[in-house]
Write a protein that holds these residues in place. Structure first.
Motif, PDB file in Angstrom:
ATOM      1  N   ASP A 103      42.180  53.522  -3.275  1.00 34.60           N
ATOM      2  CA  ASP A 103      41.839  52.156  -3.621  1.00 34.60           C
ATOM      3  C   ASP A 103      43.095  51.314  -3.564  1.00 34.60           C
ATOM      4  O   ASP A 103      44.068  51.591  -4.257  1.00 34.60           O
ATOM      5  CB  ASP A 103      41.242  52.155  -5.037  1.00 34.60           C
ATOM      6  CG  ASP A 103      40.672  50.807  -5.407  1.00 34.60           C
ATOM      7  OD1 ASP A 103      40.890  49.855  -4.636  1.00 34.60           O
ATOM      8  OD2 ASP A 103      40.033  50.713  -6.456  1.00 34.60           O
ATOM      9  N   THR A 104      43.088  50.296  -2.728  1.00 28.26           N
ATOM     10  CA  THR A 104      44.255  49.426  -2.665  1.00 28.26           C
ATOM     11  C   THR A 104      44.241  48.385  -3.767  1.00 28.26           C
ATOM     12  O   THR A 104      45.219  47.680  -3.959  1.00 28.26           O
ATOM     13  CB  THR A 104      44.318  48.698  -1.313  1.00 28.26           C
ATOM     14  OG1 THR A 104      43.078  48.040  -1.104  1.00 28.26           O
ATOM     15  CG2 THR A 104      44.572  49.660  -0.186  1.00 28.26           C
ATOM     16  N   GLY A 105      43.119  48.271  -4.479  1.00 29.62           N
ATOM     17  CA  GLY A 105      43.083  47.399  -5.639  1.00 29.62           C
ATOM     18  C   GLY A 105      42.764  45.950  -5.343  1.00 29.62           C
ATOM     19  O   GLY A 105      42.834  45.118  -6.223  1.00 29.62           O
ATOM     20  N   GLY A 152      39.875  45.127  -3.484  1.00 33.00           N
ATOM     21  CA  GLY A 152      38.528  45.083  -2.930  1.00 33.00           C
ATOM     22  C   GLY A 152      37.687  43.975  -3.545  1.00 33.00           C
ATOM     23  O   GLY A 152      37.929  43.550  -4.672  1.00 33.00           O
ATOM     24  N   VAL A 153      36.711  43.496  -2.810  1.00 33.64           N
ATOM     25  CA  VAL A 153      35.800  42.500  -3.363  1.00 33.64           C
ATOM     26  C   VAL A 153      34.598  43.228  -3.943  1.00 33.64           C
ATOM     27  O   VAL A 153      34.434  44.430  -3.776  1.00 33.64           O
ATOM     28  CB  VAL A 153      35.358  41.480  -2.303  1.00 33.64           C
ATOM     29  CG1 VAL A 153      36.480  40.526  -2.008  1.00 33.64           C
ATOM     30  CG2 VAL A 153      34.894  42.174  -1.060  1.00 33.64           C
ATOM     31  N   ILE A 154      33.729  42.491  -4.611  1.00 32.90           N
ATOM     32  CA  ILE A 154      32.684  43.118  -5.432  1.00 32.90           C
ATOM     33  C   ILE A 154      31.714  43.951  -4.603  1.00 32.90           C
ATOM     34  O   ILE A 154      31.167  44.935  -5.056  1.00 32.90           O
ATOM     35  CB  ILE A 154      31.944  42.030  -6.244  1.00 32.90           C
ATOM     36  CG1 ILE A 154      31.217  42.662  -7.423  1.00 32.90           C
ATOM     37  CG2 ILE A 154      30.970  41.251  -5.399  1.00 32.90           C
ATOM     38  CD1 ILE A 154      31.832  42.350  -8.747  1.00 32.90           C
ATOM     39  N   ILE A 168      31.920  47.946  -4.372  1.00 30.08           N
ATOM     40  CA  ILE A 168      31.581  48.915  -5.403  1.00 30.08           C
ATOM     41  C   ILE A 168      30.267  49.594  -5.056  1.00 30.08           C
ATOM     42  O   ILE A 168      29.277  48.939  -4.761  1.00 30.08           O
ATOM     43  CB  ILE A 168      31.438  48.222  -6.771  1.00 30.08           C
ATOM     44  CG1 ILE A 168      32.746  47.525  -7.112  1.00 30.08           C
ATOM     45  CG2 ILE A 168      31.062  49.209  -7.841  1.00 30.08           C
ATOM     46  CD1 ILE A 168      32.649  46.717  -8.367  1.00 30.08           C
ATOM     47  N   VAL A 172      45.569  48.188 -13.180  1.00 27.29           N
ATOM     48  CA  VAL A 172      44.574  49.214 -12.870  1.00 27.29           C
ATOM     49  C   VAL A 172      43.915  48.839 -11.539  1.00 27.29           C
ATOM     50  O   VAL A 172      43.345  47.752 -11.394  1.00 27.29           O
ATOM     51  CB  VAL A 172      43.524  49.320 -13.985  1.00 27.29           C
ATOM     52  CG1 VAL A 172      42.429  50.292 -13.582  1.00 27.29           C
ATOM     53  CG2 VAL A 172      44.175  49.771 -15.276  1.00 27.29           C
ATOM     54  N   HIS A 173      44.037  49.744 -10.567  1.00 24.60           N
ATOM     55  CA  HIS A 173      43.474  49.463  -9.247  1.00 24.60           C
ATOM     56  C   HIS A 173      41.963  49.326  -9.307  1.00 24.60           C
ATOM     57  O   HIS A 173      41.295  50.128  -9.950  1.00 24.60           O
ATOM     58  CB  HIS A 173      43.843  50.590  -8.276  1.00 24.60           C
ATOM     59  CG  HIS A 173      45.106  50.301  -7.544  1.00 24.60           C
ATOM     60  ND1 HIS A 173      45.547  51.048  -6.483  1.00 24.60           N
ATOM     61  CD2 HIS A 173      46.013  49.325  -7.718  1.00 24.60           C
ATOM     62  CE1 HIS A 173      46.670  50.547  -6.042  1.00 24.60           C
ATOM     63  NE2 HIS A 173      46.984  49.514  -6.774  1.00 24.60           N
ATOM     64  N   GLY A 174      41.456  48.309  -8.637  1.00 20.18           N
ATOM     65  CA  GLY A 174      40.018  48.155  -8.521  1.00 20.18           C
ATOM     66  C   GLY A 174      39.374  47.494  -9.719  1.00 20.18           C
ATOM     67  O   GLY A 174      38.158  47.461  -9.815  1.00 20.18           O
ATOM     68  N   LEU A 175      40.171  46.970 -10.652  1.00 23.30           N
ATOM     69  CA  LEU A 175      39.614  46.337 -11.846  1.00 23.30           C
ATOM     70  C   LEU A 175      39.073  44.945 -11.542  1.00 23.30           C
ATOM     71  O   LEU A 175      38.055  44.532 -12.094  1.00 23.30           O
ATOM     72  CB  LEU A 175      40.703  46.259 -12.917  1.00 23.30           C
ATOM     73  CG  LEU A 175      40.237  46.114 -14.363  1.00 23.30           C
ATOM     74  CD1 LEU A 175      39.313  47.241 -14.733  1.00 23.30           C
ATOM     75  CD2 LEU A 175      41.433  46.092 -15.292  1.00 23.30           C
ATOM     76  N   ASP A 176      39.756  44.247 -10.632  1.00 22.66           N
ATOM     77  CA  ASP A 176      39.392  42.851 -10.346  1.00 22.66           C
ATOM     78  C   ASP A 176      37.918  42.694  -9.979  1.00 22.66           C
ATOM     79  O   ASP A 176      37.229  41.859 -10.569  1.00 22.66           O
ATOM     80  CB  ASP A 176      40.276  42.280  -9.233  1.00 22.66           C
ATOM     81  CG  ASP A 176      41.674  41.994  -9.726  1.00 22.66           C
ATOM     82  OD1 ASP A 176      42.016  42.509 -10.797  1.00 22.66           O
ATOM     83  OD2 ASP A 176      42.413  41.269  -9.044  1.00 22.66           O
ATOM     84  N   PRO A 177      37.400  43.461  -9.013  1.00 25.04           N
ATOM     85  CA  PRO A 177      35.986  43.271  -8.667  1.00 25.04           C
ATOM     86  C   PRO A 177      35.048  43.608  -9.813  1.00 25.04           C
ATOM     87  O   PRO A 177      33.994  42.980  -9.939  1.00 25.04           O
ATOM     88  CB  PRO A 177      35.767  44.209  -7.481  1.00 25.04           C
ATOM     89  CG  PRO A 177      36.925  45.103  -7.436  1.00 25.04           C
ATOM     90  CD  PRO A 177      38.041  44.409  -8.104  1.00 25.04           C
ATOM     91  N   TYR A 178      35.416  44.539 -10.691  1.00 24.04           N
ATOM     92  CA  TYR A 178      34.581  44.868 -11.844  1.00 24.04           C
ATOM     93  C   TYR A 178      34.423  43.666 -12.752  1.00 24.04           C
ATOM     94  O   TYR A 178      33.395  43.466 -13.364  1.00 24.04           O
ATOM     95  CB  TYR A 178      35.197  46.024 -12.649  1.00 24.04           C
ATOM     96  CG  TYR A 178      35.005  47.396 -12.045  1.00 24.04           C
ATOM     97  CD1 TYR A 178      35.466  47.673 -10.773  1.00 24.04           C
ATOM     98  CD2 TYR A 178      34.363  48.413 -12.749  1.00 24.04           C
ATOM     99  CE1 TYR A 178      35.303  48.930 -10.206  1.00 24.04           C
ATOM    100  CE2 TYR A 178      34.195  49.667 -12.204  1.00 24.04           C
ATOM    101  CZ  TYR A 178      34.671  49.922 -10.929  1.00 24.04           C
ATOM    102  OH  TYR A 178      34.515  51.149 -10.379  1.00 24.04           O
ATOM    103  N   GLY A 228      34.637  40.657 -11.699  1.00 21.47           N
ATOM    104  CA  GLY A 228      34.104  39.536 -10.940  1.00 21.47           C
ATOM    105  C   GLY A 228      35.141  38.503 -10.546  1.00 21.47           C
ATOM    106  O   GLY A 228      34.825  37.340 -10.331  1.00 21.47           O
ATOM    107  N   PHE A 229      36.410  38.936 -10.477  1.00 23.65           N
ATOM    108  CA  PHE A 229      37.456  37.988 -10.070  1.00 23.65           C
ATOM    109  C   PHE A 229      37.406  37.787  -8.561  1.00 23.65           C
ATOM    110  O   PHE A 229      37.181  38.725  -7.797  1.00 23.65           O
ATOM    111  CB  PHE A 229      38.843  38.520 -10.441  1.00 23.65           C
ATOM    112  CG  PHE A 229      39.129  38.501 -11.906  1.00 23.65           C
ATOM    113  CD1 PHE A 229      38.303  37.823 -12.782  1.00 23.65           C
ATOM    114  CD2 PHE A 229      40.247  39.152 -12.412  1.00 23.65           C
ATOM    115  CE1 PHE A 229      38.556  37.810 -14.141  1.00 23.65           C
ATOM    116  CE2 PHE A 229      40.514  39.143 -13.769  1.00 23.65           C
ATOM    117  CZ  PHE A 229      39.666  38.476 -14.632  1.00 23.65           C
ATOM    118  N   GLU A 273      39.393  36.766  -4.959  1.00 28.41           N
ATOM    119  CA  GLU A 273      40.725  37.049  -4.428  1.00 28.41           C
ATOM    120  C   GLU A 273      41.690  35.965  -4.904  1.00 28.41           C
ATOM    121  O   GLU A 273      41.362  34.777  -4.887  1.00 28.41           O
ATOM    122  CB  GLU A 273      40.649  37.053  -2.903  1.00 28.41           C
ATOM    123  CG  GLU A 273      41.869  37.660  -2.245  1.00 28.41           C
ATOM    124  CD  GLU A 273      41.737  37.663  -0.725  1.00 28.41           C
ATOM    125  OE1 GLU A 273      40.603  37.726  -0.226  1.00 28.41           O
ATOM    126  OE2 GLU A 273      42.779  37.601  -0.067  1.00 28.41           O
TER     127      GLU A 273
END
Lengths: 521, 176
Positions: free
Chosen positions: A511-513, A515-517, A520, B42-48, B50-51, B53
């Motif tokens: 995971d590059t961190g 990603g968009v929603i 998931i 924490v990687h991948g937290l942003d989409p959780y 709903g942020f 880019e």
């Protein structure tokens, strides 16, 4: 295997290399063979054989370089405890075996040079014994000075170096595939951790070997084409060129396999990181290109500037297209995160830089060989090499262009007048191009038409020299076909899914961190 | 210390994977998370959460372009019009010799510009003391916070129960 979400991945991870794909690569190989034959048999003189050897050298270096960069890719990632590449590591592993072909390619070239085959003395000036003989009129002091390093024996040694790389490629691939059928823990014999550790040992041994030997090979293969020129940055610059081409090739192969329904666990995250590689190393390539250029431009030494003077004056389109394709376009196209993650954009850029770096090697090799050709023609016209007098040369001199102090006439002037010929090449030593290839091969007659209209031909463009001709493109397609044939054959021999690799889970969850929603699942 | 006049309910978690699944569960309950605090990105937290880019890099690009223009323009002006000097026999307007400084200045402008922008957006800066929920958030605890300033006692109890159900180690309220 049981505790992650992709437990059904192994079902469709066996690539079969048949039908259209196989036919396609075979057609490409046939095109390449025809083009190589055409360039050899279209004329019996050195000029046409030179074109043959140049294309042969150029494509061998480029594609063997890609295979070498694939080994480098695996060993650097292994040494850095990298895990994200595991899901597609079978692709670089399948690209590496082209090194076996590379041993044959460079053995052929090395032996041809050793035997002094027709055309090879134009490829490398140091391969003409006359230039190394202090008593001969054509004596070339610089070539003689360097002959301890650049000579046929040392050149033949590069095939041996490719063989050493091949051993590492063989071991990496063998250990990786062996892992597929090895249990994780068992009391005796090979276990997965043991195999991983052994891979690391090979990787650690390979890196220093690769560092020094790649420089050696690139100096021999590419830099010594410009026999009078040298640059300490050159090996890095050429290696990075290979690396970018390798990443681009790898991505295109991944896309091909994805389109066939394989590599299911390959996600946008992996795409993103490959995009970063293409973006980052394109910039690094430019950094090295410019570092080499600027230092030479600033210090303005005749023997250094001749390299860029030649390319800038006679090969201007290639010179700027090279920078444009390999820096400006990838830099602006891939700058945004989203474009690195977009399949189409990245595929387009990968194709672009792949061709771009092929062109980069083109402009490293072709102009140098063209210079050699002009140099040799000049010596012949000066009444030495070919032993005939040339009226054009006399007309040339009476036109007020007295070249008696120039490097090309050093054979008569400096040698006779100063005994020991120590001279520096001046940029204006470079002769004007003569439209030889288009004239049906009789260079003597064509050259004889120069003289008064000498300067009108100043920037005439010769197909196959100043820009890649159909023969060049065809030869490239042939080598590409051979490369793809080897790679796809190797891909079909092992599962694309390295099911026992300890880093597999890390790779699948990579995971590059950013990603968009929608990413998931 | 800045006072936000907020009442905050927060749960502390021990692991980022537990945190992520907790966020997914809370999202499923349609509870509105005010903020999540973690000791490291924490990687991948942003989409959780709903942020979208971040647009910081667009600002970075503009700062970089500004740097390129400024550096190249200034050197061109100085060496051709204002104070022409011959270096190493090169022409006054020698593009290759301008490139290293242009490059460095582009990087400098982009980096410094982005840092300043980031500080302004986050309300950070020298002398600013922002309120914190728990000092361990900067060490080893992962925190999900709800704004309960205008919530009823029942709503707070419901959220608190939600936090506990998603394996929060501790649940507290704090006025900041």
């Amino acid at each position: 295997m049981s505790n992650h979400s992709h437990s059904n991945e192994t079902s469709n991870e066996n690539f079969v290399f048949t039908g259209t794909a196989k036919l396609f690569t075979l057609v490409l190989i046939a095109i390449g063979a025809i083009c190589l034959a055409l360039s050899w048999f279209s004329g019996s003189d050195d000029m046409h054989h030179m074109r043959f050897w140049t294309n042969y050298l150029h494509n061998s270096v480029f594609f063997v370089g890609i295979a070498f960069a694939a080994v480098l890719f695996l060993s650097t990632h292994t040494m850095a405890w990298g895990g994200w590449q595991t899901i597609f590591k079978r692709i670089p592993e399948a690209m590496m075996p082209f090194l076996y072909v590379g041993v044959v390619l460079f053995a052929i070239l090395g032996i041809a040079i050793y035997m002094g085959a027709s055309g090879t003395e134009l490829l490398y000036l140091w391969n003409e014994p006359n230039y190394l003989d202090p008593t001969h009129a054509d004596y070339d002091a610089l070539a003689h000075h360097k002959s301890a390093f650049v000579n046929p024996t040392a050149y033949l040694l590069t095939a041996l170096i490719v063989a050493v790389w091949s051993i590492f490629a063989f071991m990496f691939r063998k250990l990786s595939i062996q892992q597929d059928n090895t249990p994780h823990t068992i009391t005796s014999g090979d276990t997965v951790p043991k195999l991983t550790k052994r891979t690391r040992i090979y990787a650690a041994a390979f890196l220093p070997i690769a560092g020094f030997s790649s420089a050696y090979c690139i100096w021999q293969w590419v830099m010594s084409v410009d026999t009078h020129w040298y640059s300490t940055l050159f090996a890095w610059y050429a290696t990075v060129s290979m690396w970018v081409a390798m990443v681009a090739m790898m991505y295109m192969l991944i896309l091909y396999l994805r389109s066939k329904g394989h590599l299911k666990a390959f996600t946008d995250e992996h795409t993103h990181d490959l995009g970063k590689y293409i973006f980052g190393f394109s910039i690094f390539w430019t950094y090295l290109w410019f570092s080499q250029f600027m230092l030479i431009w600033y210090s303005n030494n005749g023997e250094e500037t001749q390299y860029f003077y030649l390319r800038f004056e006679q090969f201007k389109p290639i010179f700027f297209i090279n920078l444009f394709i390999n820096f400006v376009l990838p830099f602006f196209i891939l700058m945004m995160n989203s474009s690195k993650r977009t399949l189409g954009t990245l595929a387009f850029t990968a194709g672009l830089v792949f061709f771009g770096h092929w062109l980069d090697f083109y402009q490293m090799i072709k102009p140098g060989v063209w210079y050699n050709y002009e140099h040799v023609m000049h010596l012949k016209h000066a009444g030495h090499g070919a032993g005939h007098s040339d009226p054009a040369h006399d007309a040339h001199d009476t036109n007020g262009h007295d070249h008696s102090n120039d490097a090309h006439d050093h054979s008569t002037e400096s040698h006779d007048a100063h005994g020991d010929a120590t001279y520096q090449l001046q940029p204006n030593d470079i002769q004007q191009p003569k439209a030889v290839l288009t004239s049906g091969g009789d260079h003597n007659n064509t050259a004889a038409t120069s003289g008064d209209d000498h300067h009108e031909k100043e920037h005439s463009t010769v197909m196959g020299v100043h820009i890649p001709g159909l023969i060049e493109i065809g030869t490239m397609l042939g080598f590409l076909g051979l490369f793809l044939f080897v790679t796809l054959t190797m891909l079909s021999r092992a599962s694309l899914y390295p099911k026992n690799d300890p880093y597999l889970l890390e790779s699948e969850h990579h995971d590059t961190g950013v990603g968009v929603i929608k990413d998931i699942h | 210390m800045r006072v936000l006049n907020k009442k905050v309910l927060f749960g502390l978690y021990n692991d980022e994977e537990i945190l992520k699944s907790a966020i997914l569960e809370i999202n499923g309950e349609n509870a509105e998370i005010m903020e999540v605090y973690t000791p490291f990105p924490v990687h991948g937290l942003d989409p959780y959460l709903g942020f979208n880019e971040s647009r910081l890099h667009i600002a970075g690009f503009l700062y970089g372009m500004m740097g390129t223009t400024l550096a190249f323009g200034f050197m061109s002006w100085v060496f051709t019009a204002n104070w022409p000097i011959i270096f190493g026999g090169k022409p006054y307007f020698s593009v290759p010799s301008f490139i290293p400084i242009t490059f460095e200045f582009t990087v400098l402008m982009a980096a410094v510009g982005m840092v300043i922008t980031f500080y302004l957006i986050c309300g950070l800066g020298p002398g600013v003391e922002n309120p914190y929920l728990d000092p361990r958030i900067t060490d080893d605890k992962f925190c999900i916070a709800f704004d309960v300033t205008n919530s009823s006692r029942e709503e707070v109890a419901a959220l608190s129960g939600l936090l506990q159900r998603t394996s929060a180690e501790e649940v507290h309220t704090k006025n900041i």
